[in-house]
Design a protein around this motif. Structure first.
Motif, PDB file in Angstrom:
ATOM      1  N   THR A  23      -2.206  -5.418  -1.426  1.00  0.00           N
ATOM      2  CA  THR A  23      -1.187  -6.134  -2.200  1.00  0.00           C
ATOM      3  C   THR A  23      -0.148  -5.152  -2.721  1.00  0.00           C
ATOM      4  O   THR A  23      -0.504  -4.140  -3.346  1.00  0.00           O
ATOM      5  CB  THR A  23      -1.832  -6.858  -3.399  1.00  0.00           C
ATOM      6  OG1 THR A  23      -2.920  -7.659  -2.934  1.00  0.00           O
ATOM      7  CG2 THR A  23      -0.809  -7.719  -4.119  1.00  0.00           C
ATOM      8  N   PRO A  24       1.145  -5.404  -2.466  1.00  0.00           N
ATOM      9  CA  PRO A  24       2.176  -4.522  -3.042  1.00  0.00           C
ATOM     10  C   PRO A  24       2.255  -4.698  -4.557  1.00  0.00           C
ATOM     11  O   PRO A  24       2.066  -5.792  -5.085  1.00  0.00           O
ATOM     12  CB  PRO A  24       3.465  -4.989  -2.353  1.00  0.00           C
ATOM     13  CG  PRO A  24       3.181  -6.391  -1.928  1.00  0.00           C
ATOM     14  CD  PRO A  24       1.716  -6.469  -1.621  1.00  0.00           C
ATOM     15  N   ILE A  25       2.475  -3.620  -5.270  1.00  0.00           N
ATOM     16  CA  ILE A  25       2.606  -3.674  -6.730  1.00  0.00           C
ATOM     17  C   ILE A  25       3.916  -3.009  -7.133  1.00  0.00           C
ATOM     18  O   ILE A  25       4.522  -2.261  -6.358  1.00  0.00           O
ATOM     19  CB  ILE A  25       1.425  -2.974  -7.434  1.00  0.00           C
ATOM     20  CG1 ILE A  25       1.342  -1.498  -7.005  1.00  0.00           C
ATOM     21  CG2 ILE A  25       0.117  -3.692  -7.152  1.00  0.00           C
ATOM     22  CD1 ILE A  25       0.280  -0.726  -7.772  1.00  0.00           C
ATOM     23  N   THR A  26       4.334  -3.305  -8.342  1.00  0.00           N
ATOM     24  CA  THR A  26       5.599  -2.777  -8.861  1.00  0.00           C
ATOM     25  C   THR A  26       5.318  -1.710  -9.902  1.00  0.00           C
ATOM     26  O   THR A  26       4.581  -1.945 -10.869  1.00  0.00           O
ATOM     27  CB  THR A  26       6.436  -3.897  -9.491  1.00  0.00           C
ATOM     28  OG1 THR A  26       6.677  -4.915  -8.508  1.00  0.00           O
ATOM     29  CG2 THR A  26       7.753  -3.352 -10.009  1.00  0.00           C
ATOM     30  N   LEU A  27       5.882  -0.507  -9.711  1.00  0.00           N
ATOM     31  CA  LEU A  27       5.791   0.568 -10.693  1.00  0.00           C
ATOM     32  C   LEU A  27       7.109   0.659 -11.443  1.00  0.00           C
ATOM     33  O   LEU A  27       8.186   0.596 -10.840  1.00  0.00           O
ATOM     34  CB  LEU A  27       5.501   1.901 -10.001  1.00  0.00           C
ATOM     35  CG  LEU A  27       4.155   2.029  -9.278  1.00  0.00           C
ATOM     36  CD1 LEU A  27       4.037   3.420  -8.656  1.00  0.00           C
ATOM     37  CD2 LEU A  27       2.996   1.786 -10.228  1.00  0.00           C
ATOM     38  N   TYR A  29       0.878   0.247  -3.450  1.00  0.00           N
ATOM     39  CA  TYR A  29       0.010  -0.854  -3.027  1.00  0.00           C
ATOM     40  C   TYR A  29      -1.337  -0.761  -3.751  1.00  0.00           C
ATOM     41  O   TYR A  29      -1.823   0.338  -4.063  1.00  0.00           O
ATOM     42  CB  TYR A  29      -0.234  -0.806  -1.514  1.00  0.00           C
ATOM     43  CG  TYR A  29       0.961  -1.237  -0.699  1.00  0.00           C
ATOM     44  CD1 TYR A  29       1.097  -2.549  -0.265  1.00  0.00           C
ATOM     45  CD2 TYR A  29       1.968  -0.323  -0.372  1.00  0.00           C
ATOM     46  CE1 TYR A  29       2.198  -2.945   0.488  1.00  0.00           C
ATOM     47  CE2 TYR A  29       3.076  -0.715   0.370  1.00  0.00           C
ATOM     48  CZ  TYR A  29       3.181  -2.032   0.798  1.00  0.00           C
ATOM     49  OH  TYR A  29       4.270  -2.407   1.527  1.00  0.00           O
ATOM     50  N   GLN A  30      -1.910  -1.937  -3.979  1.00  0.00           N
ATOM     51  CA  GLN A  30      -3.274  -2.026  -4.502  1.00  0.00           C
ATOM     52  C   GLN A  30      -4.190  -2.525  -3.391  1.00  0.00           C
ATOM     53  O   GLN A  30      -3.897  -3.545  -2.752  1.00  0.00           O
ATOM     54  CB  GLN A  30      -3.350  -2.986  -5.694  1.00  0.00           C
ATOM     55  CG  GLN A  30      -4.790  -3.261  -6.164  1.00  0.00           C
ATOM     56  CD  GLN A  30      -4.869  -4.308  -7.249  1.00  0.00           C
ATOM     57  OE1 GLN A  30      -4.477  -4.056  -8.379  1.00  0.00           O
ATOM     58  NE2 GLN A  30      -5.358  -5.491  -6.918  1.00  0.00           N
ATOM     59  N   VAL A  31      -5.302  -1.823  -3.186  1.00  0.00           N
ATOM     60  CA  VAL A  31      -6.298  -2.226  -2.198  1.00  0.00           C
ATOM     61  C   VAL A  31      -7.574  -2.605  -2.953  1.00  0.00           C
ATOM     62  O   VAL A  31      -8.133  -1.788  -3.685  1.00  0.00           O
ATOM     63  CB  VAL A  31      -6.588  -1.088  -1.198  1.00  0.00           C
ATOM     64  CG1 VAL A  31      -7.647  -1.527  -0.190  1.00  0.00           C
ATOM     65  CG2 VAL A  31      -5.304  -0.678  -0.482  1.00  0.00           C
ATOM     66  N   SER A  32      -7.990  -3.842  -2.786  1.00  0.00           N
ATOM     67  CA  SER A  32      -9.175  -4.315  -3.525  1.00  0.00           C
ATOM     68  C   SER A  32      -9.890  -5.391  -2.701  1.00  0.00           C
ATOM     69  O   SER A  32      -9.291  -6.026  -1.835  1.00  0.00           O
ATOM     70  CB  SER A  32      -8.757  -4.892  -4.879  1.00  0.00           C
ATOM     71  OG  SER A  32      -7.942  -6.045  -4.690  1.00  0.00           O
ATOM     72  N   VAL A  33     -11.167  -5.589  -2.970  1.00  0.00           N
ATOM     73  CA  VAL A  33     -11.999  -4.804  -3.846  1.00  0.00           C
ATOM     74  C   VAL A  33     -12.935  -3.971  -2.989  1.00  0.00           C
ATOM     75  O   VAL A  33     -13.347  -4.394  -1.922  1.00  0.00           O
ATOM     76  CB  VAL A  33     -12.787  -5.706  -4.797  1.00  0.00           C
ATOM     77  CG1 VAL A  33     -13.665  -6.685  -4.035  1.00  0.00           C
ATOM     78  CG2 VAL A  33     -13.615  -4.957  -5.778  1.00  0.00           C
TER      79      VAL A  33
END
Length: 433
Positions: free
Chosen positions: A141-145, A167-171
């Motif tokens: 999932t792309p995330i915003t910094l 990006y966030q990679v989970s879980v």
């Protein structure tokens, strides 16, 4: 469920996906997994996509869940280590911003198309890793910094900022190495001798009070600060009744065995009264904890523990003159005082004893203590004495109110049976000139 290689397997999977996609559009680009300060350093002008794992955090949704398909109801195990991994994807072109943008666009499109990883995409990327066997699918999932977060991240590595995407990679679930505790199944509920061995059913009560016997308060006579031998101690609580046996246990830190007494007749579910014996050979002054053992239907239940203090009682005081005109006070007390082990052939007190004469404290004379016939660490009858001798030479003539202090508990000086309270006349010592 995956093992400790799961984090490395995720990184290798991302590297594999981006490399396969890049090769179809730009065969000259490299895909690396280096820190930010090394990815584009030393004047490296090669086209590259760098995958940097900059943070790993616990996944709140999975952190307290049991391991799927491994733990059954009634069994206990350590929850899996559930992690969210955070990656920074950075593009490096040949000193050409447009080239950077094109490479980053390709990498972002690849991650967008593979937002939910299939087990086959993970299998085999890293030997001995079984990440592909975990129950939960891995999502990207792309995330915003924020600008501040980006500045801190690049400033930490003291390197020049390049166009990037986070990006966030989970879980990722890493299985615990601790074994599952699996108790044997329950054959039946309730006592086997009840209802012909059948289930006794659910116990129902009209309130939220615990069904276990519980002590709430202890009450001494006349609101005395301490109890004395021969007096009654009142215990209040709930579910203290039984048609079988009720035992009140007293424990002292210097006694290895508990002292057991039976409540007086007339006990109820909320109130018990127990009388301490006058004979103090089994007792020591000091602080005690008391519990009540209630036996119901063949089962023993024990209440919580409450504390109270047992005060020494001065039975008699005698003043005599010894050799050299030394004035000595001989005091008799109940319960006796414990004598400790011999120390260099002399006897010492196992309990801390002091005689409070008005506003001063006197210590007992060790040479008048009886010899100890045993070296046992647990007080026995031949390790106790109820006779103590104090040196009162130099004490001015007069009447003094006195107290005996044993292990921090004073003998009772105030008589609270009358209103207003008065001092006990027996606690007065007259010293003649």
């Amino acid at each position: 469920m995956s093992n400790a290689l799961a984090i490395a397997a995720v990184t290798k999977t991302l590297q594999k996906l981006i490399r396969q996609g890049i090769e179809q559009e730009d065969a000259g680009a490299e895909v690396s997994t280096q820190p930010l300060d090394k990815a584009g350093g030393n004047g490296n002008t090669q086209k590259k996509i760098n995958i940097f794992l900059y943070q790993s955090l616990a996944n709140a949704a999975w952190r307290n869940l049991d391991m799927p398909n491994r733990v059954k109801p009634g069994e206990t195990s350590k929850p899996p280590l559930a992690l969210n991994l955070y990656y920074l994807i950075t593009a490096y072109g040949k000193d050409n911003d447009i080239e950077d943008h094109r490479l980053l666009g390709i990498a972002m499109r690849i991650l967008h198309d593979n937002a939910l990883l299939h087990p086959k995409q993970i299998e085999g990327v890293l030997p001995d890793s079984d990440l592909h066997n975990q129950v939960e699918r891995i999502s990207i999932t792309p995330i915003t910094l924020s600008l501040e977060e980006v500045s801190k991240l690049w400033g930490t590595f003291q390197t020049q900022y390049r166009i990037s995407a986070a990006y966030q990679v989970s879980v990722v679930l890493i299985e615990s190495a601790q074994a599952v505790k699996a108790p044997l199944p329950v054959l039946s509920r309730g006592e086997p001798n009840l209802n012909n061995g059948r289930d006794s059913g659910i116990a129902i009560q009209p309130d939220l009070t615990s069904s276990f016997p519980t002590l709430e308060t202890l009450q001494t006579p006349n609101q005395q600060p301490s109890l004395r031998l021969g007096e009654n101690l009142t215990l209040r609580g709930h579910h203290l009744d039984s048609e079988e046996t009720i035992v009140v246990e007293f424990r002292h830190p210097r006694l290895s065995q508990a002292i057991q007494l039976t409540p007086k007749p007339g006990a109820t579910a909320t109130t018990l009264e127990v009388e301490l014996p006058v004979d103090g050979n089994q007792w020591l002054a000091g602080f005690y904890t008391v519990t009540v053992g209630v036996k119901r239907n063949g089962k023993q239940q024990v209440t919580n523990a409450l504390s109270f203090s047992l005060a020494p009682k001065i039975e008699e005081m005698t003043i005599s003159t010894a050799t050299g005109n030394q004035q000595q006070l001989t005091l008799t007390c109940n319960p006796p005082v414990w004598l400790g082990k011999p120390d260099n052939s002399s006897v010492i007190l196992g309990q801390q004893v002091g005689f409070l004469l008005s506003d001063r404290e006197l210590l007992p004379l060790s040479e008048f203590l009886p010899s100890v016939t045993t070296t046992s660490s647990d007080p026995s009858p031949d390790q106790k004495t109820n006779s103590l001798v104090f040196d009162i030479t130099g004490i001015a003539a007069g009447d003094y109110w006195v107290r005996l202090r044993v292990d921090g508990v004073d003998s009772l000086l105030v008589n609270r049976t009358v209103t207003p309270p008065v001092f006990y006349s027996t606690e007065k010592l007259t010293v003649s000139g």
